[in-house]
Enzyme design. Sequence first.
Site, PDB file in Angstrom:
ATOM      1  N   ASP A  13       0.817  -1.222   0.000  1.00  0.00           N
ATOM      2  CA  ASP A  13       0.000   0.000   0.000  1.00  0.00           C
ATOM      3  C   ASP A  13       0.846   1.265   0.000  1.00  0.00           C
ATOM      4  O   ASP A  13       0.425   2.296   0.523  1.00  0.00           O
ATOM      5  CB  ASP A  13      -0.958   0.037   1.218  1.00  0.00           C
ATOM      6  CG  ASP A  13      -1.777  -1.216   1.319  1.00  0.00           C
ATOM      7  OD1 ASP A  13      -2.281  -1.666   0.285  1.00  0.00           O
ATOM      8  OD2 ASP A  13      -1.899  -1.760   2.438  1.00  0.00           O
ATOM      9  N   LYS A  16       2.510   2.400  -5.047  1.00  0.00           N
ATOM     10  CA  LYS A  16       3.323   2.022  -6.216  1.00  0.00           C
ATOM     11  C   LYS A  16       2.617   2.389  -7.518  1.00  0.00           C
ATOM     12  O   LYS A  16       3.263   2.782  -8.490  1.00  0.00           O
ATOM     13  CB  LYS A  16       3.575   0.505  -6.215  1.00  0.00           C
ATOM     14  CG  LYS A  16       4.413   0.029  -5.045  1.00  0.00           C
ATOM     15  CD  LYS A  16       4.490  -1.479  -4.995  1.00  0.00           C
ATOM     16  CE  LYS A  16       3.227  -2.175  -4.565  1.00  0.00           C
ATOM     17  NZ  LYS A  16       2.733  -1.902  -3.221  1.00  0.00           N
ATOM     18  N   GLY A  40      -4.288  -3.918  -4.297  1.00  0.00           N
ATOM     19  CA  GLY A  40      -5.247  -2.865  -4.631  1.00  0.00           C
ATOM     20  C   GLY A  40      -4.442  -1.648  -5.023  1.00  0.00           C
ATOM     21  O   GLY A  40      -3.799  -1.041  -4.189  1.00  0.00           O
ATOM     22  N   HIS A  41      -4.410  -1.345  -6.301  1.00  0.00           N
ATOM     23  CA  HIS A  41      -3.580  -0.243  -6.792  1.00  0.00           C
ATOM     24  C   HIS A  41      -4.478   0.918  -7.206  1.00  0.00           C
ATOM     25  O   HIS A  41      -5.257   0.800  -8.138  1.00  0.00           O
ATOM     26  CB  HIS A  41      -2.725  -0.724  -7.965  1.00  0.00           C
ATOM     27  CG  HIS A  41      -1.679  -1.725  -7.546  1.00  0.00           C
ATOM     28  ND1 HIS A  41      -1.022  -2.561  -8.404  1.00  0.00           N
ATOM     29  CD2 HIS A  41      -1.167  -2.000  -6.325  1.00  0.00           C
ATOM     30  CE1 HIS A  41      -0.151  -3.308  -7.729  1.00  0.00           C
ATOM     31  NE2 HIS A  41      -0.239  -2.991  -6.471  1.00  0.00           N
ATOM     32  N   GLN A 225       2.266  -5.649  -3.448  1.00  0.00           N
ATOM     33  CA  GLN A 225       2.641  -5.792  -2.029  1.00  0.00           C
ATOM     34  C   GLN A 225       3.985  -5.100  -1.741  1.00  0.00           C
ATOM     35  O   GLN A 225       4.476  -4.368  -2.589  1.00  0.00           O
ATOM     36  CB  GLN A 225       2.676  -7.266  -1.594  1.00  0.00           C
ATOM     37  CG  GLN A 225       1.311  -7.928  -1.533  1.00  0.00           C
ATOM     38  CD  GLN A 225       0.810  -8.450  -2.856  1.00  0.00           C
ATOM     39  OE1 GLN A 225       1.540  -9.066  -3.599  1.00  0.00           O
ATOM     40  NE2 GLN A 225      -0.439  -8.221  -3.166  1.00  0.00           N
TER      41      GLN A 225
HETATM   42  P1  IMP Z   1      -2.583 -12.693   1.231  1.00  0.00           P
HETATM   43  O1  IMP Z   1      -1.633 -12.127   0.232  1.00  0.00           O
HETATM   44  O2  IMP Z   1      -4.017 -12.385   0.921  1.00  0.00           O
HETATM   45  O3  IMP Z   1      -2.340 -14.155   1.476  1.00  0.00           O
HETATM   46  O4  IMP Z   1      -2.300 -11.969   2.642  1.00  0.00           O
HETATM   47  C1  IMP Z   1      -1.093 -12.151   3.367  1.00  0.00           C
HETATM   48  C2  IMP Z   1      -0.685 -10.850   4.062  1.00  0.00           C
HETATM   49  O5  IMP Z   1      -0.340  -9.891   3.064  1.00  0.00           O
HETATM   50  C3  IMP Z   1      -1.795 -10.202   4.890  1.00  0.00           C
HETATM   51  O6  IMP Z   1      -1.199  -9.535   5.999  1.00  0.00           O
HETATM   52  C4  IMP Z   1      -2.393  -9.173   3.951  1.00  0.00           C
HETATM   53  O7  IMP Z   1      -3.006  -8.108   4.639  1.00  0.00           O
HETATM   54  C5  IMP Z   1      -1.137  -8.719   3.238  1.00  0.00           C
HETATM   55  N1  IMP Z   1      -1.391  -8.182   1.905  1.00  0.00           N
HETATM   56  C6  IMP Z   1      -1.643  -8.877   0.778  1.00  0.00           C
HETATM   57  N2  IMP Z   1      -1.783  -8.043  -0.266  1.00  0.00           N
HETATM   58  C7  IMP Z   1      -1.600  -6.806   0.202  1.00  0.00           C
HETATM   59  C8  IMP Z   1      -1.602  -5.510  -0.413  1.00  0.00           C
HETATM   60  O8  IMP Z   1      -1.773  -5.339  -1.613  1.00  0.00           O
HETATM   61  N3  IMP Z   1      -1.354  -4.466   0.426  1.00  0.00           N
HETATM   62  C9  IMP Z   1      -1.103  -4.625   1.744  1.00  0.00           C
HETATM   63  N4  IMP Z   1      -1.101  -5.798   2.371  1.00  0.00           N
HETATM   64  C10 IMP Z   1      -1.346  -6.883   1.599  1.00  0.00           C
END
Ligand code: IMP
Length: 431
Positions: A13, A16, A40-41, A225
Amino acid sequence: MPAIVVVGAQWGDEGKARVVDWLASDADVVARFNGGDNAGHTVVAEGLTLKLHLVPSGILRPGATCLIGAGVVVNLRALVKEMDELVSYGLDVGPSRLKLSAAAHVILPTHRALDGAREDARGKDAIGTTKRGIGPAYADKAARVNLRLGDMAKPEEFAERVAEGVRAHNRRLQERYDASTLSPEEIAAEYCAYARRLAPHLVDGSALVGEALEAGKTVLCEGAQGMLLDIDHGTYPYVTSSSVIAGGALTGLGFGPKYVSRVVGVAKAYTTRVGAGPFPTELLDETGDKLRGTGTNPWDEYGTTTGRPRRCGWLDLVILRYAARISGLDELALVKLDVLSGLERLKVAVAYERDGEPIKHFPAEFGLEALAEWRPIYEELPGWTEDIMGVRKFADLPAAAQAYVSLVEEQVGLPVTSVSAGPERDQVVTP
Ligand code: IMP
């Protein structure tokens, strides 16, 4: 000639997408290399606020070909929905603009169901995933049983394999989690229709990237991420399941390091994290609430994908130093400096200490228990009260804001090549 890699330097977040959006104005190819619709971009441009989850942020720049690369896991339902939304905004997402690597992997609805069931079963030890099926899909990929986008080329056979996959997941849902199952036939029919629609977008993604680089074109590699969510180098197990760091661009798209000319790390001027796991500079007070905002603006600190409030804290330069090392960053883009306006005093973590012993490097490899023993050492700086949203030149920032940026440069050992001072595309401060 160059491949430019853009990665998040914190826990995701970081903003990017807007950095990718600026750089995409000069790019021939914009390619997403990891993750799925957990990302989420948000891009704010020309009065539009676009929330992208899978489609590369370069889609707003008509000159760029967009690629979803091999390292991505794709929920077809989410992709088609996103494409339809983009069409409703008048954007072209046809096969000549948006290309899908045949080697990217498929997320099935039952991967999502398994993610949710596993999180629920973990109870207080839940990772706090986005429940988008990311972990289960990458697990099936590693176990060599998953479907790839290239399988869509034969829609009927693809549908049969989708139904088989759903049945296998249903057994796990029932036996391991006592959870509800999903209809293999309905999902197969739905996915067969997606395959027919999306098959014309399929390409050999690594060939597309390789030929562009050979021809001297610019390929912008978009990461999802942030560094500390990396499967190998993040705060395991509170991480995502993909390779988030700059090296992930090479494996996720399929090209060699000799082409990388620039690696941009994107960091917020403070720190946020969604989901569980360690966060040394977290603020559980009013300052944290101020950084988070109320959720009324799209740029407030609430998850783009899940709407969850983000945990907020002071800027942590130990983390940025770690990201700089692991991804070989050349520069930093510092985002959301305007959010700090109005805070009387600012704190920045410059090192950690344990029993009076300081360290300057993030102790990630020793695990969470070791990490919990380290406390941030802060440097305090005066804040500024001026509104900086109209500033475009570094020299026009208030002296305290300049000092804040200079501290980051000095401590991380990298130039800050841009600072964002508002959500709009042009609200960028450069040297
Ligand atoms: P997953 O990728 O859904 O398996 O989540 C694993 C961890 O990564 C969790 O703490 C999510 O909140 C975090 N996470 C996954 N995608 C994002 C993102 O785009 N932004 C921020 N945190 C993320």
